[in-house]
Design a protein around this motif. Structure first.
Motif, PDB file in Angstrom:
ATOM      1  N   VAL A  54       0.746  -1.154  -0.094  1.00  0.00           N
ATOM      2  CA  VAL A  54       0.019   0.117   0.154  1.00  0.00           C
ATOM      3  C   VAL A  54       1.058   1.214  -0.115  1.00  0.00           C
ATOM      4  O   VAL A  54       1.792   1.208   0.674  1.00  0.00           O
ATOM      5  N   ALA A  55       0.412   2.260  -0.743  1.00  0.00           N
ATOM      6  CA  ALA A  55       1.285   3.481  -0.765  1.00  0.00           C
ATOM      7  C   ALA A  55       0.153   4.579  -0.271  1.00  0.00           C
ATOM      8  O   ALA A  55      -1.083   4.476  -0.778  1.00  0.00           O
ATOM      9  N   VAL A  56       0.689   5.551   0.231  1.00  0.00           N
ATOM     10  CA  VAL A  56       0.003   6.687   0.778  1.00  0.00           C
ATOM     11  C   VAL A  56       0.809   8.053   0.240  1.00  0.00           C
ATOM     12  O   VAL A  56       2.060   8.164   0.517  1.00  0.00           O
ATOM     13  N   LEU A  57      -0.100   8.846  -0.463  1.00  0.00           N
ATOM     14  CA  LEU A  57       0.680  10.068  -1.202  1.00  0.00           C
ATOM     15  C   LEU A  57      -0.061  11.193  -0.255  1.00  0.00           C
ATOM     16  O   LEU A  57      -1.124  11.168  -0.245  1.00  0.00           O
ATOM     17  N   VAL A  58       0.723  12.210   0.296  1.00  0.00           N
ATOM     18  CA  VAL A  58       0.153  13.470   1.089  1.00  0.00           C
ATOM     19  C   VAL A  58       0.651  14.640   0.371  1.00  0.00           C
ATOM     20  O   VAL A  58       1.845  14.665  -0.078  1.00  0.00           O
ATOM     21  N   PHE A  59      -0.281  15.472   0.158  1.00  0.00           N
ATOM     22  CA  PHE A  59       0.177  16.811  -0.374  1.00  0.00           C
ATOM     23  C   PHE A  59      -0.577  17.826   0.142  1.00  0.00           C
ATOM     24  O   PHE A  59      -1.838  17.729   0.484  1.00  0.00           O
ATOM     25  N   ASP A  60      -0.066  19.222   0.003  1.00  0.00           N
ATOM     26  CA  ASP A  60      -0.984  20.412   0.681  1.00  0.00           C
ATOM     27  C   ASP A  60      -1.254  21.154  -0.764  1.00  0.00           C
ATOM     28  O   ASP A  60      -0.618  21.552  -1.561  1.00  0.00           O
ATOM     29  N   THR A  61      -2.746  21.323  -0.676  1.00  0.00           N
ATOM     30  CA  THR A  61      -3.226  21.977  -1.835  1.00  0.00           C
ATOM     31  C   THR A  61      -2.853  23.288  -2.210  1.00  0.00           C
ATOM     32  O   THR A  61      -2.939  23.769  -3.147  1.00  0.00           O
ATOM     33  N   ALA A  62      -2.496  23.936  -1.033  1.00  0.00           N
ATOM     34  CA  ALA A  62      -1.880  25.254  -1.137  1.00  0.00           C
ATOM     35  C   ALA A  62      -0.867  25.531  -2.061  1.00  0.00           C
ATOM     36  O   ALA A  62      -0.784  26.783  -2.407  1.00  0.00           O
ATOM     37  N   ALA A  63      -0.024  24.456  -2.311  1.00  0.00           N
ATOM     38  CA  ALA A  63       1.311  24.521  -3.280  1.00  0.00           C
ATOM     39  C   ALA A  63       0.635  24.356  -4.696  1.00  0.00           C
ATOM     40  O   ALA A  63       1.663  24.375  -5.585  1.00  0.00           O
ATOM     41  N   TRP A  64      -0.619  24.028  -5.105  1.00  0.00           N
ATOM     42  CA  TRP A  64      -1.153  23.622  -6.153  1.00  0.00           C
ATOM     43  C   TRP A  64      -2.134  24.605  -6.668  1.00  0.00           C
ATOM     44  O   TRP A  64      -3.042  24.355  -7.710  1.00  0.00           O
ATOM     45  N   LEU A  65      -2.413  25.732  -6.143  1.00  0.00           N
ATOM     46  CA  LEU A  65      -3.490  26.436  -6.443  1.00  0.00           C
ATOM     47  C   LEU A  65      -3.361  27.139  -7.713  1.00  0.00           C
ATOM     48  O   LEU A  65      -4.808  27.224  -8.167  1.00  0.00           O
ATOM     49  N   ASP A  66      -2.385  27.055  -8.518  1.00  0.00           N
ATOM     50  CA  ASP A  66      -2.437  27.701  -9.819  1.00  0.00           C
ATOM     51  C   ASP A  66      -2.732  26.631 -10.767  1.00  0.00           C
ATOM     52  O   ASP A  66      -2.493  26.781 -11.897  1.00  0.00           O
ATOM     53  N   GLN A  67      -3.185  25.495 -10.494  1.00  0.00           N
ATOM     54  CA  GLN A  67      -3.580  24.271 -11.236  1.00  0.00           C
ATOM     55  C   GLN A  67      -5.074  24.055 -11.155  1.00  0.00           C
ATOM     56  O   GLN A  67      -5.374  22.895 -11.565  1.00  0.00           O
ATOM     57  N   VAL A  68      -5.820  24.762 -10.453  1.00  0.00           N
ATOM     58  CA  VAL A  68      -7.052  24.195 -10.321  1.00  0.00           C
ATOM     59  C   VAL A  68      -7.834  24.298 -11.815  1.00  0.00           C
ATOM     60  O   VAL A  68      -8.587  23.376 -11.822  1.00  0.00           O
ATOM     61  N   VAL A  69      -7.640  25.125 -12.350  1.00  0.00           N
ATOM     62  CA  VAL A  69      -8.155  25.020 -13.929  1.00  0.00           C
ATOM     63  C   VAL A  69      -7.999  23.640 -14.544  1.00  0.00           C
ATOM     64  O   VAL A  69      -8.980  23.202 -15.183  1.00  0.00           O
ATOM     65  N   ALA A  70      -6.507  23.448 -14.583  1.00  0.00           N
ATOM     66  CA  ALA A  70      -6.311  22.141 -15.218  1.00  0.00           C
ATOM     67  C   ALA A  70      -6.969  21.083 -14.354  1.00  0.00           C
ATOM     68  O   ALA A  70      -7.190  19.894 -14.853  1.00  0.00           O
ATOM     69  N   ALA A  71      -7.023  20.990 -13.044  1.00  0.00           N
ATOM     70  CA  ALA A  71      -7.594  19.944 -12.455  1.00  0.00           C
ATOM     71  C   ALA A  71      -9.103  19.747 -12.497  1.00  0.00           C
ATOM     72  O   ALA A  71      -9.539  18.603 -12.618  1.00  0.00           O
ATOM     73  N   GLU A  72      -9.774  20.670 -12.744  1.00  0.00           N
ATOM     74  CA  GLU A  72     -11.255  20.695 -13.149  1.00  0.00           C
ATOM     75  C   GLU A  72     -11.663  19.778 -14.021  1.00  0.00           C
ATOM     76  O   GLU A  72     -12.522  19.269 -14.258  1.00  0.00           O
ATOM     77  N   HIS A  73     -10.491  19.702 -15.120  1.00  0.00           N
ATOM     78  CA  HIS A  73     -10.991  18.866 -16.474  1.00  0.00           C
ATOM     79  C   HIS A  73     -10.880  17.443 -16.266  1.00  0.00           C
ATOM     80  O   HIS A  73     -11.351  16.681 -17.243  1.00  0.00           O
ATOM     81  N   LEU A  74     -10.413  17.084 -15.109  1.00  0.00           N
ATOM     82  CA  LEU A  74     -10.316  15.664 -14.775  1.00  0.00           C
ATOM     83  C   LEU A  74     -11.445  15.066 -13.897  1.00  0.00           C
ATOM     84  O   LEU A  74     -11.881  13.834 -14.225  1.00  0.00           O
ATOM     85  N   LEU A  75     -12.471  16.008 -13.495  1.00  0.00           N
ATOM     86  CA  LEU A  75     -13.393  15.666 -12.458  1.00  0.00           C
ATOM     87  C   LEU A  75     -14.610  14.946 -13.406  1.00  0.00           C
ATOM     88  O   LEU A  75     -14.926  15.583 -14.746  1.00  0.00           O
ATOM     89  N   ASP A  76     -15.294  14.040 -12.985  1.00  0.00           N
ATOM     90  CA  ASP A  76     -16.456  13.594 -13.622  1.00  0.00           C
ATOM     91  C   ASP A  76     -17.593  14.299 -13.312  1.00  0.00           C
ATOM     92  O   ASP A  76     -17.656  15.153 -12.533  1.00  0.00           O
ATOM     93  N   THR A  77     -19.018  14.190 -13.946  1.00  0.00           N
ATOM     94  CA  THR A  77     -20.021  15.058 -13.634  1.00  0.00           C
ATOM     95  C   THR A  77     -20.484  15.070 -12.107  1.00  0.00           C
ATOM     96  O   THR A  77     -20.820  16.246 -11.633  1.00  0.00           O
ATOM     97  N   GLY A  78     -20.480  14.010 -11.566  1.00  0.00           N
ATOM     98  CA  GLY A  78     -20.838  14.027 -10.036  1.00  0.00           C
ATOM     99  C   GLY A  78     -19.794  14.786  -9.372  1.00  0.00           C
ATOM    100  O   GLY A  78     -20.321  15.504  -8.367  1.00  0.00           O
ATOM    101  N   GLU A  79     -18.533  14.541  -9.400  1.00  0.00           N
ATOM    102  CA  GLU A  79     -17.475  15.171  -8.888  1.00  0.00           C
ATOM    103  C   GLU A  79     -17.779  17.014  -8.796  1.00  0.00           C
ATOM    104  O   GLU A  79     -17.430  17.701  -8.094  1.00  0.00           O
ATOM    105  N   CYS A  80     -17.864  17.271 -10.428  1.00  0.00           N
ATOM    106  CA  CYS A  80     -18.174  18.539 -10.537  1.00  0.00           C
ATOM    107  C   CYS A  80     -19.458  19.012  -9.815  1.00  0.00           C
ATOM    108  O   CYS A  80     -19.471  20.338  -9.233  1.00  0.00           O
ATOM    109  N   GLN A  81     -20.447  18.466  -9.759  1.00  0.00           N
ATOM    110  CA  GLN A  81     -21.757  18.678  -9.186  1.00  0.00           C
ATOM    111  C   GLN A  81     -21.408  19.116  -7.623  1.00  0.00           C
ATOM    112  O   GLN A  81     -21.765  20.073  -7.008  1.00  0.00           O
ATOM    113  N   ARG A  82     -20.874  17.842  -6.915  1.00  0.00           N
ATOM    114  CA  ARG A  82     -20.464  18.179  -5.507  1.00  0.00           C
ATOM    115  C   ARG A  82     -19.411  19.450  -5.290  1.00  0.00           C
ATOM    116  O   ARG A  82     -19.689  20.069  -4.411  1.00  0.00           O
ATOM    117  N   ALA A  83     -18.713  19.731  -6.150  1.00  0.00           N
ATOM    118  CA  ALA A  83     -17.663  20.702  -6.068  1.00  0.00           C
ATOM    119  C   ALA A  83     -18.422  22.148  -6.204  1.00  0.00           C
ATOM    120  O   ALA A  83     -17.969  22.816  -5.450  1.00  0.00           O
TER     121      ALA A  83
END
Length: 282
Positions: A54-83
């Motif tokens: 098993v692997a665990v990956l941990v990260f701070d989203t504060a370091a990735w804030l300028d990638q939000v637009v690119a990140a949104e393209h990966l989400l499916d319909t349900g995830e976009c609705q929840r967001a």
């Protein structure tokens, strides 16, 4: 024992048989965030776990804030609705980045594009990866995120910011068994708060692995000693699990629950995107 990296063994699988999925060239817009994530994986020494690991990956989203637009393209319909339902923008951004990184990790392991990963869930919210031998779990608290993935029957991860927003000293009777309560009450108040937070993360990780979440057995009805075998409720088709604390930065506390007898556990702390990695704007 935790292993922090596997230098010299980092690779992305060509495919995993039935789990391999291809994505058309029209979906290239979805490649920007996973490309950045892949560079972070490589720097952290992450490669897909082998059977029973098993692997665990941990990260701070504060370091990735300028990638939000690119990140949104990966989400499916349900995830976009929840967001879209989040009241506060910072909560929505953390959710989007958490799920984009989760999908990037899973795509890396499954040998498919991140946007093509099919994530379902049980009625109690336990994530499922249909048609694959993989188990996964996601947790986030504040800006911090933990993703667990393994070729095991189940896995559960929980992460909590430290110190917590809510005082835990008043929850001893809710969280602790009688024996745990005695141990907690013997601690000085400052130490008790941190010990309670660690205990809470261990119990929540176990409940996630059992597939019940907080709808499962009350936390005060079972003990969660680090490394000890904990049996699930008898009505659940789940193997006994052990829970292990994550050696994390001081800003967060976390725990991982895995089936008893599982293999190695790997922890990877991801850094921020770096110049030269490529980004959505390049």
């Amino acid at each position: 024992m935790w292993t922090s990296s596997r230098a010299g063994k980092v690779s992305r699988p060509e495919s995993v048989g039935e789990a391999a999925v291809t994505v058309s060239a029209a979906d290239r817009v979805c490649e920007a965030f996973p490309r950045l994530a892949a560079h972070a994986f490589l720097r952290a020494g992450f490669s897909p776990p082998t059977t029973d690991d098993v692997a665990v990956l941990v990260f701070d989203t504060a370091a990735w804030l300028d990638q939000v637009v690119a990140a949104e393209h990966l989400l499916d319909t349900g995830e976009c609705q929840r967001a879209a339902r989040f009241r506060f923008a910072h909560d929505r951004v953390a959710y989007v980045l958490a799920h984009a990184m989760w999908r990037s990790v899973l795509g890396w392991c499954l040998g498919c594009e991140a946007a093509a990963v099919r994530i379902t869930s049980t009625s109690t919210g336990q994530p499922q990866l249909p048609g694959t031998p993989w188990a996964t779990s996601l947790s986030h608290s504040g800006s911090w995120v933990a993703v667990a993935v393994g070729r095991t029957a189940v896995v559960g991860v929980d992460i909590e910011r430290s110190p917590p927003l809510r005082a835990l000293n008043d929850l001893v009777s809710t969280v602790c068994t009688p024996r745990e309560a005695i141990d907690m009450c013997a601690l000085p108040p400052a130490e008790r708060e941190h010990a309670m937070l660690r205990l809470w993360t261990r119990k929540e990780a176990l409940l996630k692995a059992f597939g019940t979440g907080l709808s499962g057995p009350p936390p005060a009805t079972f003990e969660a000693l680090p490394g000890a075998c904990v049996a699930p409720p008898p009505e659940l088709a789940c193997p006994p699990c052990s829970v292990h604390e994550l050696p994390l930065p001081t800003a967060v506390v976390g725990a991982l629950a895995v089936p008893v007898g599982s293999g190695k556990r790997y922890l990877h702390i991801l850094d921020r995107p770096m110049a030269g990695d490529g980004s959505a704007g390049e």
